[in-house]
Design a protein around this motif. Structure first.
Motif, PDB file in Angstrom:
ATOM      1  N   ARG A 174       0.821  -1.219   0.000  1.00  0.00           N
ATOM      2  CA  ARG A 174       0.000   0.000   0.000  1.00  0.00           C
ATOM      3  C   ARG A 174       0.851   1.263   0.000  1.00  0.00           C
ATOM      4  O   ARG A 174       0.398   2.321  -0.415  1.00  0.00           O
ATOM      5  N   LEU A 210      -3.311   0.865  -6.930  1.00  0.00           N
ATOM      6  CA  LEU A 210      -4.072  -0.286  -7.425  1.00  0.00           C
ATOM      7  C   LEU A 210      -4.835  -0.977  -6.295  1.00  0.00           C
ATOM      8  O   LEU A 210      -5.970  -1.425  -6.491  1.00  0.00           O
ATOM      9  N   LEU A 211      -4.219  -1.074  -5.117  1.00  0.00           N
ATOM     10  CA  LEU A 211      -4.900  -1.704  -3.986  1.00  0.00           C
ATOM     11  C   LEU A 211      -6.057  -0.861  -3.458  1.00  0.00           C
ATOM     12  O   LEU A 211      -6.897  -1.365  -2.718  1.00  0.00           O
ATOM     13  N   ASN A 212      -6.108   0.412  -3.820  1.00  0.00           N
ATOM     14  CA  ASN A 212      -7.189   1.273  -3.366  1.00  0.00           C
ATOM     15  C   ASN A 212      -8.355   1.333  -4.341  1.00  0.00           C
ATOM     16  O   ASN A 212      -9.323   2.054  -4.094  1.00  0.00           O
ATOM     17  N   LEU A 213      -8.296   0.589  -5.450  1.00  0.00           N
ATOM     18  CA  LEU A 213      -9.435   0.520  -6.365  1.00  0.00           C
ATOM     19  C   LEU A 213     -10.592  -0.185  -5.652  1.00  0.00           C
ATOM     20  O   LEU A 213     -10.373  -1.062  -4.814  1.00  0.00           O
ATOM     21  N   GLY A 234     -12.961  -2.627  -5.983  1.00  0.00           N
ATOM     22  CA  GLY A 234     -13.080  -4.068  -5.805  1.00  0.00           C
ATOM     23  C   GLY A 234     -11.873  -4.675  -5.106  1.00  0.00           C
ATOM     24  O   GLY A 234     -11.994  -5.559  -4.263  1.00  0.00           O
ATOM     25  N   ILE A 235     -10.710  -4.175  -5.457  1.00  0.00           N
ATOM     26  CA  ILE A 235      -9.472  -4.710  -4.910  1.00  0.00           C
ATOM     27  C   ILE A 235      -9.289  -4.278  -3.458  1.00  0.00           C
ATOM     28  O   ILE A 235      -8.734  -5.020  -2.650  1.00  0.00           O
ATOM     29  N   ARG A 236      -9.770  -3.106  -3.108  1.00  0.00           N
ATOM     30  CA  ARG A 236      -9.629  -2.606  -1.739  1.00  0.00           C
ATOM     31  C   ARG A 236     -10.305  -3.529  -0.732  1.00  0.00           C
ATOM     32  O   ARG A 236      -9.732  -3.861   0.306  1.00  0.00           O
ATOM     33  N   SER A 237     -11.520  -3.970  -1.046  1.00  0.00           N
ATOM     34  CA  SER A 237     -12.223  -4.850  -0.103  1.00  0.00           C
ATOM     35  C   SER A 237     -11.510  -6.195   0.028  1.00  0.00           C
ATOM     36  O   SER A 237     -11.416  -6.742   1.124  1.00  0.00           O
ATOM     37  N   VAL A 238     -10.977  -6.722  -1.065  1.00  0.00           N
ATOM     38  CA  VAL A 238     -10.258  -7.989  -1.011  1.00  0.00           C
ATOM     39  C   VAL A 238      -8.960  -7.834  -0.213  1.00  0.00           C
ATOM     40  O   VAL A 238      -8.634  -8.664   0.638  1.00  0.00           O
ATOM     41  N   SER A 239      -8.216  -6.750  -0.470  1.00  0.00           N
ATOM     42  CA  SER A 239      -6.953  -6.556   0.251  1.00  0.00           C
ATOM     43  C   SER A 239      -7.194  -6.299   1.736  1.00  0.00           C
ATOM     44  O   SER A 239      -6.420  -6.748   2.580  1.00  0.00           O
TER      45      SER A 239
END
Length: 99
Positions: A71, A79-82, A84-89
Motif C-alpha cells: 500500500r 491499485l490496492l485502493n481501487l 473491488g481490490i480494496r475490499s479484497v486486500s
C-alpha cells in the motif's frame, strides 16, 4: 525444494529448521513438505495444492505486513485502493487463513 533451499541460504539452516518445526506450525509444515513429496512422486497438481495450502498456513502472519508495504508503494498502492481490490486486500490483511 528451491524455496526451502533459498530460505535456508538466506536465514541459515538452524533458523529455517526452527521456523518449519515449531510446535504450532507442524500441520502447515506437514502440508508444505508433504506437497513437495507428492510432486516428486509424480502427482504435481495435488502436490502443488498441498504446498499452496501449507504455504498460506506457514506465512499467514506475514500477509498483513506485505499488504501494508504494498500500500505504500506508489503505483501498487493506488491499485490496492481501487474499489473491488480494496475490499479484497482489506479482507486478506485481516484474515487468519483457514485455522
Amino acid at each position: 525444494v528451491l524455496f526451502v533451499a533459498g530460505l535456508a541460504f538466506v536465514i541459515g539452516l538452524e533458523r529455517t529448521f526452527r521456523f518449519f518445526f515449531q510446535k504450532h506450525k507442524m500441520k502447515a509444515t506437514g502440508f508444505f513438505l508433504g506437497g513437495v513429496f507428492v510432486v516428486l512422486i509424480g502427482w504435481p497438481l495435488i502436490g502443488m495444492i498441498f504446498e499452496i495450502y501449507g504455504f498460506f498456513l506457514l506465512f499467514r502472519g506475514f500477509f498483513p505486513v506485505v499488504i501494508g508495504f504494498i500500500r505504500r508503494v506508489p503505483v501498487l498502492g493506488s491499485l490496492l485502493n481501487l474499489p473491488g481490490i480494496r475490499s479484497v486486500s482489506n479482507h486478506v490483511s485481516e484474515i487468519k487463513f483457514l485455522t
